[in-house]
Motif scaffolding. Structure first.
Motif, PDB file in Angstrom:
ATOM      1  N   LEU A 174      -5.054   7.690  -5.871  1.00 54.45           N
ATOM      2  CA  LEU A 174      -5.872   7.101  -7.057  1.00 54.45           C
ATOM      3  C   LEU A 174      -5.382   5.505  -7.494  1.00 54.45           C
ATOM      4  O   LEU A 174      -6.179   4.897  -7.887  1.00 54.45           O
ATOM      5  N   VAL A 175      -3.931   5.458  -7.523  1.00 54.28           N
ATOM      6  CA  VAL A 175      -3.481   4.335  -7.848  1.00 54.28           C
ATOM      7  C   VAL A 175      -3.974   3.292  -6.733  1.00 54.28           C
ATOM      8  O   VAL A 175      -4.033   1.925  -6.957  1.00 54.28           O
ATOM      9  N   SER A 176      -3.835   3.706  -5.350  1.00 55.55           N
ATOM     10  CA  SER A 176      -4.366   2.626  -4.290  1.00 55.55           C
ATOM     11  C   SER A 176      -5.547   2.353  -4.620  1.00 55.55           C
ATOM     12  O   SER A 176      -6.181   1.182  -4.046  1.00 55.55           O
ATOM     13  N   THR A 177      -6.557   3.116  -5.099  1.00 53.43           N
ATOM     14  CA  THR A 177      -7.852   2.558  -5.547  1.00 53.43           C
ATOM     15  C   THR A 177      -7.801   1.337  -6.380  1.00 53.43           C
ATOM     16  O   THR A 177      -8.537   0.308  -6.481  1.00 53.43           O
ATOM     17  N   LEU A 178      -6.931   1.453  -7.478  1.00 52.30           N
ATOM     18  CA  LEU A 178      -6.842   0.320  -8.463  1.00 52.30           C
ATOM     19  C   LEU A 178      -6.375  -0.876  -7.824  1.00 52.30           C
ATOM     20  O   LEU A 178      -6.467  -2.066  -8.262  1.00 52.30           O
ATOM     21  N   LEU A 180      -7.498  -1.839  -5.016  1.00 49.37           N
ATOM     22  CA  LEU A 180      -8.616  -2.458  -4.275  1.00 49.37           C
ATOM     23  C   LEU A 180      -9.455  -2.967  -5.427  1.00 49.37           C
ATOM     24  O   LEU A 180      -9.861  -4.195  -5.254  1.00 49.37           O
ATOM     25  N   CYS A 181      -9.551  -2.458  -6.636  1.00 45.74           N
ATOM     26  CA  CYS A 181     -10.432  -2.821  -7.722  1.00 45.74           C
ATOM     27  C   CYS A 181      -9.905  -4.088  -8.463  1.00 45.74           C
ATOM     28  O   CYS A 181     -10.528  -5.246  -8.476  1.00 45.74           O
ATOM     29  N   PHE A 182      -8.526  -4.120  -8.847  1.00 43.87           N
ATOM     30  CA  PHE A 182      -8.062  -5.225  -9.548  1.00 43.87           C
ATOM     31  C   PHE A 182      -7.819  -6.443  -8.359  1.00 43.87           C
ATOM     32  O   PHE A 182      -8.032  -7.463  -8.719  1.00 43.87           O
ATOM     33  N   GLY A 183      -7.581  -6.157  -7.222  1.00 43.19           N
ATOM     34  CA  GLY A 183      -7.479  -7.303  -6.199  1.00 43.19           C
ATOM     35  C   GLY A 183      -8.588  -7.921  -5.673  1.00 43.19           C
ATOM     36  O   GLY A 183      -8.858  -9.128  -5.622  1.00 43.19           O
ATOM     37  N   LEU A 184      -9.856  -7.096  -5.786  1.00 41.83           N
ATOM     38  CA  LEU A 184     -10.987  -8.005  -5.503  1.00 41.83           C
ATOM     39  C   LEU A 184     -11.586  -8.401  -6.611  1.00 41.83           C
ATOM     40  O   LEU A 184     -12.249  -9.550  -6.493  1.00 41.83           O
ATOM     41  N   ILE A 185     -11.580  -7.810  -7.927  1.00 40.85           N
ATOM     42  CA  ILE A 185     -11.886  -8.680  -8.991  1.00 40.85           C
ATOM     43  C   ILE A 185     -11.316  -9.823  -9.487  1.00 40.85           C
ATOM     44  O   ILE A 185     -11.754 -10.850  -9.700  1.00 40.85           O
ATOM     45  N   VAL A 245      -1.773  -8.747  -9.489  1.00 41.87           N
ATOM     46  CA  VAL A 245      -2.003  -7.268 -10.121  1.00 41.87           C
ATOM     47  C   VAL A 245      -2.218  -6.235  -9.058  1.00 41.87           C
ATOM     48  O   VAL A 245      -1.487  -4.837  -9.135  1.00 41.87           O
ATOM     49  N   GLY A 246      -2.624  -6.682  -7.978  1.00 39.19           N
ATOM     50  CA  GLY A 246      -2.740  -5.542  -6.862  1.00 39.19           C
ATOM     51  C   GLY A 246      -1.442  -5.174  -6.248  1.00 39.19           C
ATOM     52  O   GLY A 246      -1.146  -4.181  -5.791  1.00 39.19           O
ATOM     53  N   GLY A 247      -0.730  -6.138  -6.193  1.00 35.43           N
ATOM     54  CA  GLY A 247       0.603  -5.995  -5.655  1.00 35.43           C
ATOM     55  C   GLY A 247       1.620  -5.065  -6.431  1.00 35.43           C
ATOM     56  O   GLY A 247       2.410  -4.154  -6.002  1.00 35.43           O
ATOM     57  N   ALA A 248       1.341  -5.282  -8.092  1.00 29.71           N
ATOM     58  CA  ALA A 248       2.019  -4.337  -8.708  1.00 29.71           C
ATOM     59  C   ALA A 248       1.345  -3.151  -8.688  1.00 29.71           C
ATOM     60  O   ALA A 248       2.554  -2.107  -8.534  1.00 29.71           O
ATOM     61  N   PHE A 249       0.397  -2.706  -8.594  1.00 31.65           N
ATOM     62  CA  PHE A 249      -0.120  -1.536  -8.372  1.00 31.65           C
ATOM     63  C   PHE A 249       0.078  -0.902  -6.979  1.00 31.65           C
ATOM     64  O   PHE A 249       0.317   0.492  -6.933  1.00 31.65           O
ATOM     65  N   ALA A 250       0.272  -1.655  -5.909  1.00 29.70           N
ATOM     66  CA  ALA A 250       0.490  -1.233  -4.506  1.00 29.70           C
ATOM     67  C   ALA A 250       1.848  -0.805  -4.571  1.00 29.70           C
ATOM     68  O   ALA A 250       2.304   0.180  -3.866  1.00 29.70           O
ATOM     69  N   LEU A 251       3.038  -1.457  -5.367  1.00 33.46           N
ATOM     70  CA  LEU A 251       4.332  -1.231  -5.468  1.00 33.46           C
ATOM     71  C   LEU A 251       4.415   0.323  -5.996  1.00 33.46           C
ATOM     72  O   LEU A 251       4.897   1.213  -5.614  1.00 33.46           O
ATOM     73  N   VAL A 258      -1.083  -0.470   1.039  1.00 40.58           N
ATOM     74  CA  VAL A 258      -0.562  -1.364   1.953  1.00 40.58           C
ATOM     75  C   VAL A 258      -1.752  -2.017   2.606  1.00 40.58           C
ATOM     76  O   VAL A 258      -1.841  -3.222   2.589  1.00 40.58           O
ATOM     77  N   LEU A 259      -2.579  -1.336   3.169  1.00 42.19           N
ATOM     78  CA  LEU A 259      -3.761  -2.157   3.896  1.00 42.19           C
ATOM     79  C   LEU A 259      -4.696  -2.748   2.905  1.00 42.19           C
ATOM     80  O   LEU A 259      -5.271  -3.891   3.113  1.00 42.19           O
ATOM     81  N   THR A 260      -4.839  -2.359   1.790  1.00 42.65           N
ATOM     82  CA  THR A 260      -5.715  -2.969   0.603  1.00 42.65           C
ATOM     83  C   THR A 260      -4.948  -4.037   0.285  1.00 42.65           C
ATOM     84  O   THR A 260      -5.663  -5.052  -0.037  1.00 42.65           O
ATOM     85  N   LEU A 261      -3.876  -4.137   0.128  1.00 43.35           N
ATOM     86  CA  LEU A 261      -3.041  -5.225  -0.440  1.00 43.35           C
ATOM     87  C   LEU A 261      -3.002  -6.355   0.454  1.00 43.35           C
ATOM     88  O   LEU A 261      -3.094  -7.726   0.287  1.00 43.35           O
ATOM     89  N   LEU A 262      -2.850  -5.821   1.928  1.00 39.76           N
ATOM     90  CA  LEU A 262      -2.932  -7.081   2.916  1.00 39.76           C
ATOM     91  C   LEU A 262      -4.273  -7.665   2.972  1.00 39.76           C
ATOM     92  O   LEU A 262      -4.485  -8.742   3.005  1.00 39.76           O
ATOM     93  N   LEU A 263      -5.334  -6.699   2.690  1.00 38.29           N
ATOM     94  CA  LEU A 263      -6.717  -7.400   2.599  1.00 38.29           C
ATOM     95  C   LEU A 263      -6.944  -8.159   1.375  1.00 38.29           C
ATOM     96  O   LEU A 263      -7.504  -9.360   1.600  1.00 38.29           O
ATOM     97  N   VAL A 264      -6.487  -7.842   0.364  1.00 38.37           N
ATOM     98  CA  VAL A 264      -6.924  -8.677  -0.827  1.00 38.37           C
ATOM     99  C   VAL A 264      -5.773 -10.268  -0.647  1.00 38.37           C
ATOM    100  O   VAL A 264      -6.461 -11.069  -0.994  1.00 38.37           O
ATOM    101  N   VAL A 265      -4.655 -10.041  -0.178  1.00 35.82           N
ATOM    102  CA  VAL A 265      -3.782 -11.221   0.335  1.00 35.82           C
ATOM    103  C   VAL A 265      -4.443 -12.214   1.237  1.00 35.82           C
ATOM    104  O   VAL A 265      -4.571 -13.411   0.988  1.00 35.82           O
TER     105      VAL A 265
END
Length: 166
Positions: A75-79, A81-86, A96-102, A154-161
């Protein structure tokens, strides 16, 4: 009026290790009781016996906790994606995506570690009169959910970055 020692009734005849057919004063166990006698060993030379109780198996709390932590990691990993794309356009999405990814990586890694420990505890339980734990499948679900949440974060954070840097 007292009884003479020679007139006392003899203890029920049963071989050592086998419960007597009917012990006076002891009610038969009910089927819905958690603690039921499994074996009655008569103490030789006395009218006493040792009762070994059957203990119902218990679902491992560690396994259940690992599964809950694994689901929370997903569930947190979906955050992430959401905050990273927004926040990509404004530049704060990666932070923000990195904080939730951690947080998701910590939850997922903890879930995997606790679930592995719970599986070992479940496998070793029930020996030598110990309590028997169940929940092997729940622990396995904790491993899968924790690993999935960790990987998705991890994959979502890499995509956002990657999207933010372009």
């Amino acid at each position: 009026m007292t009884q003479q020692p020679g007139s006392w009734p003899a203890p029920p005849a049963s071989p050592y290790g086998q419960p007597p057919a009917q012990v006076p004063g002891v009610l038969p166990p009910k089927s819905n009781e958690l603690w039921t006698p499994e074996r009655v060993d008569q103490v030789p030379g006395t009218g006493f016996g040792l009762v070994q109780l059957r203990v119902a198996p218990i679902t491992s709390g560690l396994a259940a906790g690992a599964m809950i932590a694994g689901i929370a990691s997903i569930l947190v990993s979906t955050l992430v994606l959401c905050f990273g794309l927004i926040g990509i356009e404004d530049g704060w999405g990666g932070w923000v995506g990195g904080a939730f990814a951690l947080l998701s990586v910590l939850l997922g890694g903890g879930a995997v570690g606790v679930a592995l420990f719970a599986r070992r505890l479940i496998r070793r339980s029930g020996r030598d009169g110990r309590v028997r734990f169940t929940g092997h499948g729940i622990a396995l679900a904790g491993i899968w959910c924790g690993g999935s949440g960790l990987g998705i974060a991890v994959l979502t954070l890499l995509l956002v970055v990657l999207l933010q840097s372009t």
